[in-house]
Write a protein that holds these residues in place. Structure first.
Motif, PDB file in Angstrom:
ATOM      1  N   VAL A  43       0.849  -1.192   0.000  1.00  0.00           N
ATOM      2  CA  VAL A  43       0.000   0.000   0.000  1.00  0.00           C
ATOM      3  C   VAL A  43       0.885   1.244   0.000  1.00  0.00           C
ATOM      4  O   VAL A  43       1.751   1.407   0.848  1.00  0.00           O
ATOM      5  CB  VAL A  43      -0.946   0.009   1.229  1.00  0.00           C
ATOM      6  N   SER A  44       0.643   2.060  -0.979  1.00  0.00           N
ATOM      7  CA  SER A  44       1.362   3.327  -1.082  1.00  0.00           C
ATOM      8  C   SER A  44       0.332   4.414  -1.393  1.00  0.00           C
ATOM      9  O   SER A  44      -0.814   4.123  -1.739  1.00  0.00           O
ATOM     10  CB  SER A  44       2.416   3.241  -2.186  1.00  0.00           C
ATOM     11  N   PRO A  45       0.715   5.654  -1.267  1.00  0.00           N
ATOM     12  CA  PRO A  45      -0.238   6.729  -1.595  1.00  0.00           C
ATOM     13  C   PRO A  45      -0.782   6.631  -3.024  1.00  0.00           C
ATOM     14  O   PRO A  45      -1.886   7.076  -3.308  1.00  0.00           O
ATOM     15  CB  PRO A  45       0.591   7.999  -1.419  1.00  0.00           C
ATOM     16  N   ASP A  46      -0.040   5.992  -3.917  1.00  0.00           N
ATOM     17  CA  ASP A  46      -0.498   5.840  -5.299  1.00  0.00           C
ATOM     18  C   ASP A  46      -1.647   4.835  -5.420  1.00  0.00           C
ATOM     19  O   ASP A  46      -2.345   4.803  -6.436  1.00  0.00           O
ATOM     20  CB  ASP A  46       0.658   5.376  -6.191  1.00  0.00           C
ATOM     21  N   ALA A  47      -1.855   4.012  -4.414  1.00  0.00           N
ATOM     22  CA  ALA A  47      -2.905   2.988  -4.459  1.00  0.00           C
ATOM     23  C   ALA A  47      -4.298   3.592  -4.276  1.00  0.00           C
ATOM     24  O   ALA A  47      -5.293   2.923  -4.538  1.00  0.00           O
ATOM     25  CB  ALA A  47      -2.651   1.931  -3.390  1.00  0.00           C
ATOM     26  N   PHE A  48      -4.375   4.822  -3.827  1.00  0.00           N
ATOM     27  CA  PHE A  48      -5.663   5.468  -3.575  1.00  0.00           C
ATOM     28  C   PHE A  48      -5.862   6.627  -4.543  1.00  0.00           C
ATOM     29  O   PHE A  48      -4.920   7.339  -4.886  1.00  0.00           O
ATOM     30  CB  PHE A  48      -5.723   5.992  -2.136  1.00  0.00           C
ATOM     31  N   ALA A  49      -7.111   6.787  -4.968  1.00  0.00           N
ATOM     32  CA  ALA A  49      -7.427   7.851  -5.926  1.00  0.00           C
ATOM     33  C   ALA A  49      -7.279   9.229  -5.289  1.00  0.00           C
ATOM     34  O   ALA A  49      -6.839  10.180  -5.928  1.00  0.00           O
ATOM     35  CB  ALA A  49      -8.835   7.671  -6.463  1.00  0.00           C
ATOM     36  N   ASP A  50      -7.657   9.326  -4.030  1.00  0.00           N
ATOM     37  CA  ASP A  50      -7.552  10.611  -3.340  1.00  0.00           C
ATOM     38  C   ASP A  50      -7.255  10.380  -1.867  1.00  0.00           C
ATOM     39  O   ASP A  50      -7.235   9.251  -1.375  1.00  0.00           O
ATOM     40  CB  ASP A  50      -8.830  11.430  -3.516  1.00  0.00           C
ATOM     41  N   HIS A  51      -7.023  11.454  -1.168  1.00  0.00           N
ATOM     42  CA  HIS A  51      -6.687  11.359   0.251  1.00  0.00           C
ATOM     43  C   HIS A  51      -7.856  10.823   1.068  1.00  0.00           C
ATOM     44  O   HIS A  51      -7.652  10.119   2.061  1.00  0.00           O
ATOM     45  CB  HIS A  51      -6.252  12.728   0.779  1.00  0.00           C
ATOM     46  N   LEU A  52      -9.077  11.130   0.650  1.00  0.00           N
ATOM     47  CA  LEU A  52     -10.258  10.657   1.371  1.00  0.00           C
ATOM     48  C   LEU A  52     -10.346   9.127   1.352  1.00  0.00           C
ATOM     49  O   LEU A  52     -10.675   8.502   2.365  1.00  0.00           O
ATOM     50  CB  LEU A  52     -11.531  11.269   0.767  1.00  0.00           C
ATOM     51  N   LEU A  55      -7.834   7.836   3.807  1.00  0.00           N
ATOM     52  CA  LEU A  55      -8.301   8.080   5.170  1.00  0.00           C
ATOM     53  C   LEU A  55      -9.388   7.075   5.574  1.00  0.00           C
ATOM     54  O   LEU A  55      -9.368   6.539   6.693  1.00  0.00           O
ATOM     55  CB  LEU A  55      -8.833   9.507   5.284  1.00  0.00           C
ATOM     56  N   LYS A  56     -10.325   6.776   4.667  1.00  0.00           N
ATOM     57  CA  LYS A  56     -11.390   5.811   4.964  1.00  0.00           C
ATOM     58  C   LYS A  56     -10.813   4.425   5.245  1.00  0.00           C
ATOM     59  O   LYS A  56     -11.242   3.742   6.175  1.00  0.00           O
ATOM     60  CB  LYS A  56     -12.383   5.736   3.805  1.00  0.00           C
ATOM     61  N   GLU A  57      -9.849   4.008   4.454  1.00  0.00           N
ATOM     62  CA  GLU A  57      -9.247   2.683   4.625  1.00  0.00           C
ATOM     63  C   GLU A  57      -8.524   2.568   5.963  1.00  0.00           C
ATOM     64  O   GLU A  57      -8.691   1.591   6.693  1.00  0.00           O
ATOM     65  CB  GLU A  57      -8.279   2.393   3.476  1.00  0.00           C
ATOM     66  N   THR A  58      -7.723   3.566   6.304  1.00  0.00           N
ATOM     67  CA  THR A  58      -6.992   3.507   7.573  1.00  0.00           C
ATOM     68  C   THR A  58      -7.937   3.626   8.762  1.00  0.00           C
ATOM     69  O   THR A  58      -7.727   2.968   9.787  1.00  0.00           O
ATOM     70  CB  THR A  58      -5.924   4.606   7.657  1.00  0.00           C
ATOM     71  N   THR A  59      -8.992   4.404   8.636  1.00  0.00           N
ATOM     72  CA  THR A  59      -9.982   4.526   9.712  1.00  0.00           C
ATOM     73  C   THR A  59     -10.680   3.188   9.945  1.00  0.00           C
ATOM     74  O   THR A  59     -10.936   2.803  11.087  1.00  0.00           O
ATOM     75  CB  THR A  59     -11.016   5.615   9.374  1.00  0.00           C
ATOM     76  N   GLN A  60     -10.963   2.467   8.886  1.00  0.00           N
ATOM     77  CA  GLN A  60     -11.607   1.159   9.010  1.00  0.00           C
ATOM     78  C   GLN A  60     -10.683   0.170   9.735  1.00  0.00           C
ATOM     79  O   GLN A  60     -11.133  -0.574  10.608  1.00  0.00           O
ATOM     80  CB  GLN A  60     -11.971   0.629   7.624  1.00  0.00           C
ATOM     81  N   VAL A  61      -9.414   0.181   9.395  1.00  0.00           N
ATOM     82  CA  VAL A  61      -8.453  -0.712  10.059  1.00  0.00           C
ATOM     83  C   VAL A  61      -8.370  -0.379  11.542  1.00  0.00           C
ATOM     84  O   VAL A  61      -8.416  -1.265  12.406  1.00  0.00           O
ATOM     85  CB  VAL A  61      -7.062  -0.620   9.393  1.00  0.00           C
ATOM     86  N   HIS A  62      -8.276   0.887  11.857  1.00  0.00           N
ATOM     87  CA  HIS A  62      -8.198   1.300  13.260  1.00  0.00           C
ATOM     88  C   HIS A  62      -9.487   0.958  14.006  1.00  0.00           C
ATOM     89  O   HIS A  62      -9.440   0.599  15.182  1.00  0.00           O
ATOM     90  CB  HIS A  62      -7.886   2.794  13.369  1.00  0.00           C
ATOM     91  N   GLY A  63     -10.622   1.035  13.330  1.00  0.00           N
ATOM     92  CA  GLY A  63     -11.901   0.665  13.946  1.00  0.00           C
ATOM     93  C   GLY A  63     -11.922  -0.794  14.369  1.00  0.00           C
ATOM     94  O   GLY A  63     -12.407  -1.136  15.457  1.00  0.00           O
TER      95      GLY A  63
END
Length: 109
Positions: A43-52, A55-63
């Motif tokens: 997983v790198s910043p290039d794997a996501f279309a935008d910052h949102l 953020l959603k993916e990391t928030t889900q993991v932390h949840g």
């Protein structure tokens, strides 16, 4: 079964639950290490279309991590209540003269 036998069964069950919790924590630690390794390598910043999206993916993991910790905390609190009952301590920490005479002092000196 007499009262002392019931308290001994409670303590035995509590010890078995603590062993199972230890096994769960060990498995969760292995799972977390595998996930961390995968994230670092794939997983790198290039794997996501935008910052949102990132953020959603990391928030889900932390949840998921928080849910696991909350569940284990509640289980630990329940086991603590069982041990306090078996050792004869009241909620304030004073000895209540439980089934084994209340002679155990669990406070650090």
């Amino acid at each position: 079964m007499n009262r002392d036998g019931a308290y001994l069964r409670m303590l035995d069950a509590s010890a078995k639950m603590q062993r199972n919790v230890a096994m769960i924590l060990e498995a969760k630690a292995i799972e977390a290490e595998k996930a961390r390794s995968w994230f670092v390598n794939h997983v790198s910043p290039d794997a996501f279309a935008d910052h949102l999206g990132e953020l959603k993916e990391t928030t889900q993991v932390h949840g998921h991590v928080i849910e696991t910790l909350e569940g284990l905390t509640k289980l630990g609190q329940g086991m603590t209540k069982v041990l306090k009952a078996a050792l004869g301590q009241t909620e304030g920490g004073e000895e209540g003269g439980g089934p084994f005479g209340g002679g155990f002092d669990l406070r650090e000196r």
